[in-house]
Design a protein around this motif. Sequence first.
Motif: not given
Length: 298
Positions: A183-196
Amino acid sequence: MSNLTRRAAFALAGLAATTPALNTPAAAATDIRMALKPFACNLDTWFMDTPFAGRFALAAKIGFTQVEFWPVRRAKNEESMDATKARALLDSNGLTLTQYAPAAPNFSDPANHDALTAMIREAIADSAILGCKAITLVGHHIVDGMSREAMLSGYTTGLMRIAPLLEQAGLTALIEPFNTVNHQGHLLNGSRPAVAMLHAVNSPMIKLQWDFYHMQLEDGDLIEKFTAAIDQVGYVQLGDVPGRHQPGTGEVNHVNLLKAIRAAGYKGPMGLEYYPLDNDYKRAVSDAMALSIAAGFA
């Protein structure tokens, strides 16, 4: 099949060999519905050889009581659908909609925040018709010419802008991180940036769509990361790796995972947003039932 109880094996014996429709005694059908009760069938990844409107009945016949899907508003050249039509299909088949994913503008770019607000107002109206309390919200494509910091700021500001609308309506927006493998080309990948980000937004109506397929590809360490972030989790989706097929076809120990999900305090439905292996819906239901029983849900 070795993990199934005798009761579940009896229920599964009634599944038709070549079609997802049930042909079981009432007691067997009840057993199937009980085992599938924790799950919501994704109507965009299941029954893909059937027109969308026909998938509601198939999900109900196979034993599901909850469903999820992607957008409710579908163009005429794809298949005409809106909230009123979808609600009629839900009601006529005894189904509840757990969440859906309206098309979102790319609001990493602040220039799209007005469009975001308009889309949320539309989703609030549609959700009231659908009797649904949650939507999945993506809209985090990479914006050419913007720094990562600027995009994160734009996305966060967009969430803060719509938070009062969501809170007033009692509608939860589920932010879904993806993965960088497919799913290339996205800002949010995985949990860390989204949780913050969600800690910064600090709204009770903006939570995470925790899709374990994406999290396994991007993060790994599934149980510890989920447990640590449980205060920000609003919804869970399942899918095995590799292939995005049903649990039991890949590398993840979903029995342990589901036990940990419940132990962490998540009590909501789990969306089955995966593609049944070989389009074998009988096997997919068998695998879902086996998982439910082995994890102690049925």
